[in-house]
Motif scaffolding. Structure first.
Motif, PDB file in Angstrom:
ATOM      1  N   VAL A  50       0.808  -1.220  -0.047  1.00  0.00           N
ATOM      2  CA  VAL A  50      -0.568  -0.358  -0.349  1.00  0.00           C
ATOM      3  C   VAL A  50       0.618   1.413  -0.232  1.00  0.00           C
ATOM      4  O   VAL A  50       0.396   2.259  -0.741  1.00  0.00           O
ATOM      5  N   ALA A  51       1.971   1.006   0.888  1.00  0.00           N
ATOM      6  CA  ALA A  51       3.244   2.283   0.995  1.00  0.00           C
ATOM      7  C   ALA A  51       3.328   2.630  -0.536  1.00  0.00           C
ATOM      8  O   ALA A  51       3.064   3.770  -0.966  1.00  0.00           O
ATOM      9  N   THR A  52       4.058   1.371  -1.334  1.00  0.00           N
ATOM     10  CA  THR A  52       4.759   1.652  -2.159  1.00  0.00           C
ATOM     11  C   THR A  52       3.629   2.596  -3.994  1.00  0.00           C
ATOM     12  O   THR A  52       3.695   3.209  -4.175  1.00  0.00           O
ATOM     13  N   ALA A  53       2.447   1.889  -3.774  1.00  0.00           N
ATOM     14  CA  ALA A  53       0.798   2.248  -4.266  1.00  0.00           C
ATOM     15  C   ALA A  53       0.928   3.625  -3.955  1.00  0.00           C
ATOM     16  O   ALA A  53       0.596   4.385  -5.201  1.00  0.00           O
ATOM     17  N   THR A  54       0.722   3.569  -2.974  1.00  0.00           N
ATOM     18  CA  THR A  54       0.118   5.430  -2.498  1.00  0.00           C
ATOM     19  C   THR A  54       1.026   6.419  -2.671  1.00  0.00           C
ATOM     20  O   THR A  54       0.995   7.458  -3.476  1.00  0.00           O
ATOM     21  N   LEU A  55       2.019   5.790  -2.417  1.00  0.00           N
ATOM     22  CA  LEU A  55       3.735   6.746  -3.029  1.00  0.00           C
ATOM     23  C   LEU A  55       3.912   7.372  -4.618  1.00  0.00           C
ATOM     24  O   LEU A  55       3.260   8.464  -5.181  1.00  0.00           O
ATOM     25  N   GLY A  56       3.748   5.735  -5.765  1.00  0.00           N
ATOM     26  CA  GLY A  56       3.461   6.218  -6.979  1.00  0.00           C
ATOM     27  C   GLY A  56       2.540   7.031  -7.241  1.00  0.00           C
ATOM     28  O   GLY A  56       2.419   8.489  -8.452  1.00  0.00           O
ATOM     29  N   ALA A  57       1.335   7.132  -6.352  1.00  0.00           N
ATOM     30  CA  ALA A  57      -0.192   7.949  -6.960  1.00  0.00           C
ATOM     31  C   ALA A  57      -0.190   9.167  -6.205  1.00  0.00           C
ATOM     32  O   ALA A  57      -0.283   9.956  -7.183  1.00  0.00           O
ATOM     33  N   VAL A  58       0.518   9.880  -5.355  1.00  0.00           N
ATOM     34  CA  VAL A  58       0.906  11.012  -4.605  1.00  0.00           C
ATOM     35  C   VAL A  58       2.296  11.278  -5.942  1.00  0.00           C
ATOM     36  O   VAL A  58       1.851  12.553  -5.952  1.00  0.00           O
ATOM     37  N   TYR A  59       2.930  10.600  -6.558  1.00  0.00           N
ATOM     38  CA  TYR A  59       3.883  11.163  -7.349  1.00  0.00           C
ATOM     39  C   TYR A  59       3.307  11.351  -8.199  1.00  0.00           C
ATOM     40  O   TYR A  59       3.694  12.636  -8.992  1.00  0.00           O
ATOM     41  N   ARG A  60       2.139  11.240  -8.414  1.00  0.00           N
ATOM     42  CA  ARG A  60       1.849  11.444 -10.639  1.00  0.00           C
ATOM     43  C   ARG A  60       0.551  12.470 -10.175  1.00  0.00           C
ATOM     44  O   ARG A  60       0.585  13.475 -11.213  1.00  0.00           O
ATOM     45  N   LEU A  61       0.338  12.947  -8.815  1.00  0.00           N
ATOM     46  CA  LEU A  61      -1.169  13.760  -8.042  1.00  0.00           C
ATOM     47  C   LEU A  61       0.181  15.370  -8.542  1.00  0.00           C
ATOM     48  O   LEU A  61      -0.299  16.149  -7.701  1.00  0.00           O
ATOM     49  N   THR A  62       1.085  15.475  -7.754  1.00  0.00           N
ATOM     50  CA  THR A  62       2.171  16.209  -7.712  1.00  0.00           C
ATOM     51  C   THR A  62       2.254  17.142  -8.728  1.00  0.00           C
ATOM     52  O   THR A  62       2.388  17.156  -9.607  1.00  0.00           O
ATOM     53  N   PRO A  63       1.564  18.276  -8.816  1.00  0.00           N
ATOM     54  CA  PRO A  63       1.401  19.379 -10.018  1.00  0.00           C
ATOM     55  C   PRO A  63       2.584  19.952 -10.352  1.00  0.00           C
ATOM     56  O   PRO A  63       3.536  20.577  -9.669  1.00  0.00           O
ATOM     57  N   ARG A  64       2.969  19.305 -12.176  1.00  0.00           N
ATOM     58  CA  ARG A  64       4.500  19.806 -12.146  1.00  0.00           C
ATOM     59  C   ARG A  64       4.237  20.429 -13.703  1.00  0.00           C
ATOM     60  O   ARG A  64       5.348  20.722 -14.360  1.00  0.00           O
ATOM     61  N   GLU A  65       2.847  20.709 -14.000  1.00  0.00           N
ATOM     62  CA  GLU A  65       2.697  21.737 -15.226  1.00  0.00           C
ATOM     63  C   GLU A  65       3.483  22.984 -14.847  1.00  0.00           C
ATOM     64  O   GLU A  65       2.948  23.802 -14.274  1.00  0.00           O
ATOM     65  N   GLY A  66       4.275  23.334 -15.842  1.00  0.00           N
ATOM     66  CA  GLY A  66       4.904  24.920 -16.295  1.00  0.00           C
ATOM     67  C   GLY A  66       5.697  25.007 -15.062  1.00  0.00           C
ATOM     68  O   GLY A  66       6.205  26.028 -14.310  1.00  0.00           O
ATOM     69  N   GLU A  67       6.776  24.200 -14.320  1.00  0.00           N
ATOM     70  CA  GLU A  67       7.162  24.041 -13.099  1.00  0.00           C
ATOM     71  C   GLU A  67       8.466  24.769 -13.811  1.00  0.00           C
ATOM     72  O   GLU A  67       8.897  24.759 -14.745  1.00  0.00           O
ATOM     73  N   ALA A  68       9.145  25.866 -12.441  1.00  0.00           N
ATOM     74  CA  ALA A  68      10.995  25.624 -12.873  1.00  0.00           C
ATOM     75  C   ALA A  68      11.674  25.028 -12.119  1.00  0.00           C
ATOM     76  O   ALA A  68      11.791  24.055 -11.705  1.00  0.00           O
ATOM     77  N   VAL A  69      12.340  25.061 -13.788  1.00  0.00           N
ATOM     78  CA  VAL A  69      14.245  24.283 -12.639  1.00  0.00           C
ATOM     79  C   VAL A  69      14.723  25.162 -11.982  1.00  0.00           C
ATOM     80  O   VAL A  69      15.305  26.315 -12.387  1.00  0.00           O
ATOM     81  N   LEU A  70      14.847  24.960 -10.467  1.00  0.00           N
ATOM     82  CA  LEU A  70      15.872  25.592  -9.495  1.00  0.00           C
ATOM     83  C   LEU A  70      17.308  25.266  -9.459  1.00  0.00           C
ATOM     84  O   LEU A  70      18.078  26.056  -9.509  1.00  0.00           O
ATOM     85  N   PHE A  71      17.532  24.090  -9.796  1.00  0.00           N
ATOM     86  CA  PHE A  71      19.318  23.690  -9.837  1.00  0.00           C
ATOM     87  C   PHE A  71      18.970  21.831 -11.200  1.00  0.00           C
ATOM     88  O   PHE A  71      18.710  21.234 -10.726  1.00  0.00           O
ATOM     89  N   GLU A  72      19.965  22.550 -11.738  1.00  0.00           N
ATOM     90  CA  GLU A  72      20.485  21.487 -13.389  1.00  0.00           C
ATOM     91  C   GLU A  72      21.801  20.917 -13.056  1.00  0.00           C
ATOM     92  O   GLU A  72      22.074  22.053 -13.293  1.00  0.00           O
ATOM     93  N   TRP A  73      21.973  19.920 -13.011  1.00  0.00           N
ATOM     94  CA  TRP A  73      23.083  19.364 -13.430  1.00  0.00           C
ATOM     95  C   TRP A  73      23.898  19.520 -15.282  1.00  0.00           C
ATOM     96  O   TRP A  73      22.397  18.855 -15.276  1.00  0.00           O
ATOM     97  N   ASP A  74      24.603  20.115 -15.419  1.00  0.00           N
ATOM     98  CA  ASP A  74      24.842  20.408 -16.183  1.00  0.00           C
ATOM     99  C   ASP A  74      26.385  19.750 -16.957  1.00  0.00           C
ATOM    100  O   ASP A  74      27.979  19.725 -16.048  1.00  0.00           O
ATOM    101  N   GLY A  75      27.044  19.667 -17.941  1.00  0.00           N
ATOM    102  CA  GLY A  75      28.765  19.423 -18.334  1.00  0.00           C
ATOM    103  C   GLY A  75      29.029  17.758 -17.798  1.00  0.00           C
ATOM    104  O   GLY A  75      28.331  16.884 -17.437  1.00  0.00           O
ATOM    105  N   TRP A  76      30.130  18.276 -17.138  1.00  0.00           N
ATOM    106  CA  TRP A  76      30.286  17.008 -17.139  1.00  0.00           C
ATOM    107  C   TRP A  76      29.750  16.606 -15.301  1.00  0.00           C
ATOM    108  O   TRP A  76      30.259  15.432 -14.564  1.00  0.00           O
ATOM    109  N   THR A  77      29.578  17.315 -14.936  1.00  0.00           N
ATOM    110  CA  THR A  77      28.880  17.604 -13.241  1.00  0.00           C
ATOM    111  C   THR A  77      27.492  16.672 -13.403  1.00  0.00           C
ATOM    112  O   THR A  77      27.469  15.943 -12.470  1.00  0.00           O
ATOM    113  N   VAL A  78      27.175  15.915 -14.881  1.00  0.00           N
ATOM    114  CA  VAL A  78      25.931  15.100 -14.524  1.00  0.00           C
ATOM    115  C   VAL A  78      26.332  13.680 -14.145  1.00  0.00           C
ATOM    116  O   VAL A  78      25.180  12.985 -13.577  1.00  0.00           O
TER     117      VAL A  78
END
Length: 197
Positions: A50-78
């Motif tokens: 149940v914990a795993t299933a609800t974790l997936g459900a909450v992740y899918r419900l998390t509002p992500r449309e149009g969100e800004a990137v605050l920090f991104e690994w780039d170049g060799w740091t990936v």
């Protein structure tokens, strides 16, 4: 940063953490009196599913449309997040293997005394799964919702470790206290100023 998105995300994950805590095996079984029945035997397995299933459900419900990137690994740091995630997954797999299939699946019987595990990866850190979780949370690109989620889940991991330590101290007493003095909780100590015995 959208305040509304940040608040909604924090509340979603906060509710998941609250329910996850309220339904833990020890709390639920001690209050319902079904510890010695088949329900108690399979409760851990059902709880994990149940914990795993609800974790997936909450992740899918998390509002992500149009969100800004605050920090991104780039170049060799990936290579940093890639290495961190590889380490985290490896440590989790080794820890779960050390625990054994019955504990992993929540089928460990409380009728049999639990054995204190202090070898393998548990000889390096006391909470390898929680430490791996922290690596996975913070070693990735961070968007608005990720930050809100991390700010809820990070203290929750530390809280979970603290609750687990109280339970293990009550169960194993001085043996666990000596283990705590010898082995760090989350992060390995590479250099020690004095040897612990």
């Amino acid at each position: 940063m959208s305040v509304e998105r940040f608040v909604v995300t924090g509340l979603l994950w906060g509710v998941w953490c609250l329910l996850h805590s309220l339904l833990t095996r020890d709390r639920t079984l001690s209050r319902t009196g079904v510890a010695d029945t088949w329900v108690g035997r399979y409760y851990g397995l059902a709880y994990s599913a149940v914990a795993t299933a609800t974790l997936g459900a909450v992740y899918r419900l998390t509002p992500r449309e149009g969100e800004a990137v605050l920090f991104e690994w780039d170049g060799w740091t990936v290579v940093v997040p890639a290495a961190a995630w590889l380490l985290a997954v490896t440590v989790m797999c080794v820890a779960f293997r050390t625990m054994g299939a019955s504990r992993l699946l929540g089928l460990h019987s409380r009728a049999r005394p639990e054995k204190l595990i202090t070898h393998g990866v548990y000889g390096i850190v006391r909470h390898p799964q929680y430490a791996s979780g922290l690596l996975m949370l913070w070693c990735r690109d961070i968007r608005e919702t990720d930050l809100a989620m991390n700010l809820v889940l990070t203290p929750y991991l530390f809280l979970g470790a603290g609750i687990e330590e109280r339970r293990l101290t009550a169960e194993f007493g001085q043996d666990y206290k000596r283990y705590m003095a010898r082995v760090p909780g989350f992060f390995p100590v590479i250099f020690r100023t004095s040897p612990n015995t």
